[in-house]
Design a protein around this motif. Structure first.
Motif, mmCIF file in Angstrom:
data_model
loop_
_atom_site.group_PDB
_atom_site.id
_atom_site.type_symbol
_atom_site.label_atom_id
_atom_site.label_comp_id
_atom_site.label_asym_id
_atom_site.label_seq_id
_atom_site.Cartn_x
_atom_site.Cartn_y
_atom_site.Cartn_z
ATOM 1 N N HIS A 127 0.748 -1.268 0.203
ATOM 2 C CA HIS A 127 0.056 -0.052 -0.040
ATOM 3 C C HIS A 127 0.862 1.311 -0.052
ATOM 4 O O HIS A 127 0.280 2.473 0.111
ATOM 5 N N GLY A 128 2.191 1.178 -0.132
ATOM 6 C CA GLY A 128 3.126 2.498 -0.084
ATOM 7 C C GLY A 128 3.467 2.886 1.141
ATOM 8 O O GLY A 128 3.800 3.912 1.137
ATOM 9 N N TYR A 129 3.144 2.129 2.040
ATOM 10 C CA TYR A 129 3.467 2.686 3.503
ATOM 11 C C TYR A 129 4.742 2.109 3.992
ATOM 12 O O TYR A 129 5.049 0.774 3.733
ATOM 13 N N ILE A 130 5.579 2.792 4.914
ATOM 14 C CA ILE A 130 6.728 2.355 5.270
ATOM 15 C C ILE A 130 6.880 1.533 6.285
ATOM 16 O O ILE A 130 5.967 1.511 7.232
ATOM 17 N N VAL A 131 7.617 0.292 6.149
ATOM 18 C CA VAL A 131 7.855 -0.752 6.988
ATOM 19 C C VAL A 131 9.271 -0.909 7.349
ATOM 20 O O VAL A 131 10.105 -0.601 6.513
ATOM 21 N N PRO A 132 9.521 -0.989 9.100
ATOM 22 C CA PRO A 132 8.402 -1.276 9.730
ATOM 23 C C PRO A 132 7.775 -0.229 10.086
ATOM 24 O O PRO A 132 6.541 -0.020 10.715
ATOM 25 N N GLY A 133 8.552 1.131 9.981
ATOM 26 C CA GLY A 133 7.569 2.355 9.945
ATOM 27 C C GLY A 133 7.074 2.644 11.344
ATOM 28 O O GLY A 133 7.315 2.227 12.303
ATOM 29 N N LEU A 134 6.012 3.540 11.211
ATOM 30 C CA LEU A 134 5.223 4.126 12.669
ATOM 31 C C LEU A 134 3.861 4.178 12.332
ATOM 32 O O LEU A 134 3.073 4.800 13.158
ATOM 33 N N GLY A 135 3.365 3.640 11.163
ATOM 34 C CA GLY A 135 2.013 3.999 10.722
ATOM 35 C C GLY A 135 1.720 5.181 9.924
ATOM 36 O O GLY A 135 2.758 5.789 9.306
ATOM 37 N N ASP A 136 0.534 5.673 9.728
ATOM 38 C CA ASP A 136 0.289 6.859 9.318
ATOM 39 C C ASP A 136 0.502 8.044 10.041
ATOM 40 O O ASP A 136 -0.230 8.218 11.232
ATOM 41 N N ALA A 137 1.440 8.796 9.855
ATOM 42 C CA ALA A 137 2.046 9.953 10.825
ATOM 43 C C ALA A 137 0.816 10.965 10.987
ATOM 44 O O ALA A 137 0.270 11.421 11.909
ATOM 45 N N GLY A 138 0.260 11.430 9.803
ATOM 46 C CA GLY A 138 -1.023 12.108 9.903
ATOM 47 C C GLY A 138 -2.117 11.753 10.788
ATOM 48 O O GLY A 138 -2.517 12.540 11.710
ATOM 49 N N ASP A 139 -2.699 10.380 10.733
ATOM 50 C CA ASP A 139 -3.635 9.926 11.563
ATOM 51 C C ASP A 139 -3.078 9.784 12.765
ATOM 52 O O ASP A 139 -3.817 10.470 13.795
ATOM 53 N N ARG A 140 -1.922 9.540 13.347
ATOM 54 C CA ARG A 140 -1.520 9.543 14.526
ATOM 55 C C ARG A 140 -1.060 10.970 15.315
ATOM 56 O O ARG A 140 -1.363 11.127 16.366
ATOM 57 N N ILE A 141 -0.849 12.040 14.399
ATOM 58 C CA ILE A 141 -0.819 13.308 14.891
ATOM 59 C C ILE A 141 -2.208 13.978 15.193
ATOM 60 O O ILE A 141 -2.388 14.526 16.490
ATOM 61 N N PHE A 142 -3.006 13.554 14.349
ATOM 62 C CA PHE A 142 -4.177 14.178 14.548
ATOM 63 C C PHE A 142 -5.647 13.385 15.032
ATOM 64 O O PHE A 142 -6.794 13.985 15.138
ATOM 65 N N GLY A 143 -5.034 11.868 15.368
ATOM 66 C CA GLY A 143 -6.025 11.168 16.027
ATOM 67 C C GLY A 143 -7.248 10.717 15.186
ATOM 68 O O GLY A 143 -8.385 10.376 15.650
ATOM 69 N N THR A 144 -7.010 10.508 13.602
ATOM 70 C CA THR A 144 -7.754 10.300 12.987
ATOM 71 C C THR A 144 -7.725 8.931 12.337
ATOM 72 O O THR A 144 -6.657 8.100 12.582
ATOM 73 N N ARG A 145 -8.564 8.543 11.608
ATOM 74 C CA ARG A 145 -8.107 6.772 10.911
ATOM 75 C C ARG A 145 -8.747 6.670 9.556
ATOM 76 O O ARG A 145 -9.638 7.495 9.340
#
Length: 209
Positions: free
Chosen positions: A191-209
């Protein structure tokens, strides 16, 4: 990769590890991101040009260095880049701020621009483009292409995590732009996400999913 600067300071690496943990709250994630951005601001501005100017101390007149040129500009790639601004501005409070609005098409993974606003008089300014993640590299490359049209003096790219694919894409498009990152991860998932990464940075900053 001579244009990639891996920031390995122990405080940077410690805080990044805490951010990677999946059970970190949004508040904790934001706080750590601000602290990390402030620490990395010292690294990315290390070679800023200075000029000696004459000043008066309470004791005598002397020549002392000050930053040369127009005020620095932080260019945030929306939306996650905004999460780094407070930390950066805590170190360089007089910097100007610009924004580049891009979203990633879920099918093509290409960047689509929807907003662009930079300070006036960009000629002669040094620009630091900020985004927590350098994944595919398409958004970063597109943002820098757009910023170049304003003719700044120099451009750097600052992120927390980079994937080898993103580094290759950005360097192919803009080989002269240095990349500053706290980590180079293994790669990208389907899906084009970094692994191992830290998830979606925007979602984790703003508390969205």
């Amino acid at each position: 990769m001579p244009q990639v600067h891996h920031v390995t300071h122990p405080l940077v690496q410690h805080k990044l590890t805490l951010m990677r943990m999946k059970d970190s709250s949004s508040n904790s994630f934001r706080t750590l991101l601000n602290e990390l951005a402030a620490l990395m601001a010292y690294e990315v501005t290390r070679d800023m040009p200075v000029v000696d100017v004459e000043i008066e101390t309470p004791m005598e007149t002397m020549m002392s260095p000050m930053i040369d040129g127009k005020k620095l500009t932080f260019a945030s790639i929306l939306r996650a880049g905004n999460g780094m601004l407070d930390g950066l501005l805590s170190v360089v409070p007089n910097a100007r701020v610009g924004h580049v609005g891009l979203y990633r098409d879920p099918d093509t993974l290409q960047a689509v621009e929807y907003y662009f606003k930079m300070p006036t008089g960009m000629e002669g300014r040094d620009v630091i483009v900020v985004d927590p993640m350098l994944a595919t590299g398409n958004s970063a490359a597109a943002a820098i292409t757009k910023i170049k049209s304003a003719k700044p003096r120099s451009i750097k790219f600052l992120c927390l995590l980079a994937a080898p694919e993103g580094i290759s894409t950005l360097h192919a498009a803009h080989p002269e732009v240095p990349i500053f990152t706290a980590a180079i991860d293994r790669g990208l998932n389907d899906h084009g996400y970094i692994v191992p990464g830290l998830g979606d940075a925007g979602d984790r900053i703003f508390g969205t999913r």
